[in-house]
Design a protein around this motif. Sequence first.
Motif, PDB file in Angstrom:
ATOM      1  N   TYR A  10      -6.749  -3.225   1.179  1.00 30.29           N
ATOM      2  CA  TYR A  10      -5.801  -2.995  -0.102  1.00 30.29           C
ATOM      3  C   TYR A  10      -5.357  -4.252  -0.803  1.00 30.29           C
ATOM      4  CZ  TYR A  10      -2.445   0.160  -2.407  1.00 30.29           C
ATOM      5  OH  TYR A  10      -1.927   0.613  -3.580  1.00 30.29           O
ATOM      6  N   ASP A  31       0.734  -1.039   0.006  1.00 25.31           N
ATOM      7  CA  ASP A  31       0.059   0.066   0.034  1.00 25.31           C
ATOM      8  C   ASP A  31       0.923   1.416  -0.123  1.00 25.31           C
ATOM      9  OD1 ASP A  31       0.849  -0.771   2.610  1.00 25.31           O
ATOM     10  OD2 ASP A  31      -0.734  -0.099   3.429  1.00 25.31           O
ATOM     11  N   TYR A  44      -7.847   2.562   5.663  1.00 27.82           N
ATOM     12  CA  TYR A  44      -8.639   2.091   4.742  1.00 27.82           C
ATOM     13  C   TYR A  44      -9.228   0.785   5.094  1.00 27.82           C
ATOM     14  CZ  TYR A  44      -4.435  -0.565   3.896  1.00 27.82           C
ATOM     15  OH  TYR A  44      -3.163  -1.129   3.887  1.00 27.82           O
ATOM     16  N   VAL A  88      -7.350   0.536  -3.355  1.00 26.90           N
ATOM     17  CA  VAL A  88      -7.912   0.644  -2.098  1.00 26.90           C
ATOM     18  C   VAL A  88      -9.175   0.842  -2.054  1.00 26.90           C
ATOM     19  CG1 VAL A  88      -7.562   3.116  -2.063  1.00 26.90           C
ATOM     20  CG2 VAL A  88      -7.328   1.765   0.127  1.00 26.90           C
ATOM     21  N   GLN A 116      -1.870  10.285   1.463  1.00 29.04           N
ATOM     22  CA  GLN A 116      -3.303  10.856   1.761  1.00 29.04           C
ATOM     23  C   GLN A 116      -2.791  12.208   2.656  1.00 29.04           C
ATOM     24  OE1 GLN A 116      -6.247   8.345   3.553  1.00 29.04           O
ATOM     25  NE2 GLN A 116      -7.408  10.030   4.054  1.00 29.04           N
ATOM     26  N   ASN A 163     -12.581   1.980   0.387  1.00 31.06           N
ATOM     27  CA  ASN A 163     -12.806   2.778   1.264  1.00 31.06           C
ATOM     28  C   ASN A 163     -11.921   3.803   2.047  1.00 31.06           C
ATOM     29  OD1 ASN A 163     -15.259   1.901   0.492  1.00 31.06           O
ATOM     30  ND2 ASN A 163     -15.530   0.567   2.014  1.00 31.06           N
ATOM     31  N   PRO A 164     -11.063   4.699   1.348  1.00 29.63           N
ATOM     32  CA  PRO A 164     -10.135   4.991   2.274  1.00 29.63           C
ATOM     33  C   PRO A 164     -10.811   6.196   3.251  1.00 29.63           C
ATOM     34  CG  PRO A 164      -9.954   5.865   0.089  1.00 29.63           C
ATOM     35  CD  PRO A 164     -10.758   4.339  -0.039  1.00 29.63           C
TER      36      PRO A 164
END
Length: 810
Positions: free
Chosen positions: A781, A690, A778, A723, A694, A725-726
Motif C-alpha cells: 500500500y 491504508d 494486500y 493498493v 473490503q 493485489n488486494p
Amino acid sequence: MTRSESFRYISRGMKRPKTVWPTAAFLILLVLAGTTRFRGLAWGLPHTYHVDENWFAGKAMQFFGGDLNPRFFHVPTLHMYMIAGLWRSYYLAGRTVGAFRSPADFEAAFARDPTVFYLIGRSLSALLSIGTILLLYLIGTRMYGRRAGFLAALLLVFALDHNRISHDMLPDVPMVFFLVLSFWFIWKIRTGGRTRDYLLAGLAAGIAMAMKYGGQMMLLPLFLAHLFRVLESGRPRREIFLSPKLIGAGLVFAAAFLAGSPYIVLDFPKFWSEFRWQTRHLVTEGHYGSSLEESGWGFYFAYGFRENVGLLSQFLVLGGLVLALLRRRRRDLILLSFPLVLFLLIAGWKTRATRYLMPLAPFFILVGGVFLDACFVWLGRAAGRLRRRTARFAAGAAGVLAAALLLYSSAREVFRMNEALAARDSRTMARDWIQQHIVPGTTIAMESYGPPISRDRYTVILRHSLSDVDLEWLSLRKVEYVLISDIMADRFTAYPREFPRENAFYRSLAHEAVLIKTVRPRYRGPLLEIHFPTIRIYRLSRAPHYGFPGNFGRYAQSVLLERVNGEWRVRSAVAASSLFETKEKPSNPYLRLTDAEGREIGRFRLHDGEFRTEGAFLGQGGGTIASLPEGSRLHLGYEYALRPNPLSAPAEGVFRKEAPLPEIVDRSSIEAGRWACDYVFVRFPGRRGDDYFQDVALTRRGEAADLRSRVFGGGLRYREDFVRNPFVLLRGADGEDLKKIVVFPGKLGSLDADAFAPAGIEEALPAPPSGFRILVGYDYYFNNFNPGSAGGPEIIEIPLPGLPGAPEKR
C-alpha cells in the motif's frame, strides 16, 4: 352589432348607435391581464432564484457601467440594453433625491438587495405581456370580429406559460409583444398596403429578432400579405419580389436587428462561434440532462399546447385548424404561416421546453378564438330556428357555460400559480428550516436550483449537479447534509436508461442517506418548473464509510436458512468490533427477507438495544417463515440514533443502514432445503495510510459456493493512494490455506494505478469445509501523503460468529 347591421346604418346615412361593449371588453381584459401579470411579480425576492434572470441582470449591470460588448451571443442584446436603460433612469432619479451618490454606490445597492432592480425588469415583462393581450384583441377584432378578438385575448390572459414568464426579467415576453405588433402592421398591409405599414412591420419584427432569435420568421406572413395585396390589386407581377415597399421592410428589419444587437457585427467572430454552438445545442445536443430519445412532437403535443393554450382550450386550436382548412381563406393562411412553420422547426429540435412555443401561442390562440366564435355563430343560428324564446335563451346560456368551462381549468391554474408565486418560495422555506435546525459550522453539499445557504454560517460545497460526484467523494469532504433540488435530479431520474450514472447517484443517496426534510412548493404542474422546486434534505453518515456497516472497523454476519417440517427456519448471528466514535449510536441489528418483487416476507431482530462500545459484540436471533419464494433476497442492517441529536425536528426517514446480500435464494437451494451465507467487512487499520474497505460474501449451496468481494473507499478513488493485489484468503481450521483470490491484480487506486476503485470479483468454488476462516489483505500500500509508511503485505482475519444449534458445515 353584426356586419350586416353596420352596413345597413351606413347605407342609410345613419350613425351607428353607441355601445359600451368595446370599452367594457377592453377594460375587462386590462383588469384581468393586470391582475394575473402583476400578482406574484416579486416572487423569491430578495433572493434571485432564476439563473437566466441572474445572467441577464449581470450583463445589464455591465452595460450600465459602460461596457456594451456582451461577449455573449446565445441571445441578442436588446432586452439587456433595455434593462440597463431602465436601471440608468432609476439611477438618475435616485441621484436627484440623494439615494445614490455615484455609479459605484448604485452597484453596491444592487449587490445588497436587488429587489427594486429585478422588479423594474419584471415590470417591463408584465407591461409588455398586457400589451400583447390587448394587441391580440385588436388584431382578432380587425380580422374576425370583436367577439373572436375578445375570446382570443381572454384565452391568452389565462395561458399558463405566457403568464408565468411574464413574471420574469427575460426577453421572451418582449419578443412576443413585438412579434404580435409586427403582425398588426402586417394585417394593415393586407388591408391597406401603405408604405408606413411595411416599414413598421419590418421594424417590429427586427426588434423582436433583437430580443431573441426567431423574429425573422415573421417575414413569411409579411410576404404573404404583400403577395395577396399585389395579386388582388392587379399590379405588375414583378412587384411580388421587386417592390420598394417589401425591400424597405426587409432593410428596416435588418437595421432594427443590428441596432438592437450591434456587436453581432462589431464582434462577429465571437457571435458566429456562439451562434453555431447555440444552434447545435438546440437542434442536435439538447439541454443538460434532457432525453434524446423522447420525441419533440410527442412532448409538445402532450405538454406544449397545454402549457401555452390550456388543458381544454388547446382543442379549440385543433378545431380552428380544421375550420381554416375547410374555409381556405387567405387571411387564415397569413395568420397560420408563422406559427405552423416555426412549430415544424421547433418540434424537430433535441432541446425541448414548452416556452419555445410561446412566440407561437398568440397566433394559435387566435385560431382557437376564431373557432370558438364560429361555434357561437352556429349555436346562434340553431337557436334562431327554435320557436320558443326560452329554448333560444337556453341554447345561448349553454354556449356561454361551455365557453366558461373551457376557460375555467386554465384560469384556475393561473390563479393557483400566481398565489404560489406570491407566497414564500420553497427554497426560502428550506433555507429557513436549515438555519433553524442544523447547527452552524456543518458541511452541506448542494446543487443548482437549491436554497440560498449562508457561506458564513455553513461550509457549503456547491456543484451544478451532485451526480457529477458520488457519496464517497462527499464523505471524504466530511459532508453531513446533502440538498437536492428536483429541478436537477428529476431530469436524470426520469430517464434512468439514458443517464445511468446520474440516476445511480440519486438512488444511492435515497438508499444510503436518511431523508430529513422535504420542502414542497405550493404549486406543482406536470413538468419541472424553475419557479417551484421540491427541496430534499438528506443526512449522510459521518462514519468512515457512510453505508452499512461503516460504523465498525470489523463486522461479520452469518445466515442460515433451513426447511424444517414444511417451514423455513431462519437463523443469523452478528459479530462487530472497533466501533467508530461518532454521534451515531448503532442498535437493533436485524435480518430482513424480501421476495423477488421487493415485498418484505420476514424481519428478525438479532439484538435489542445498542451495540456494546467496548470489545467485540455478538448478537443472534431468528424465527420461521411459512414459505421462501424463488428469487428471495436477504438484507443485513441495523438502526442507529444520533446522540446528542443535532436536529431539533424529527426526520422524515428512518435512521438505519442496510445492504442486500449479493446472492438471491435460487431454485436449487429451495429444492435442497438449505441456503447459507457468511458476510464480512473490514476497514483497514491505517498503519500505512491504508484507509479503505473490503467486504466478502460467501454463499454456500450444497457442494458449491459463490464468493464475491469488493474493494472500495474514497482514498482509492479521489486521493493519492494505491493498493497492490488486494485479496481474499480462505483458510482451513487447521491453518492450511484453501484458496487465495486476488480481487484486483495490479495497482488499484488514484495514483499511477491501473484502475480507480472500486473493484470487485465473483468466483465459483467448492464449498469450504467446516471451521473455515476468511482473511483479507494486500501485498503493498502507498499513500502519497504518508510515503514513509508505505509497505506490505498486510493480512487481517475477521472471525465469523457461530450459529448455535446449526448442523456441521461441510
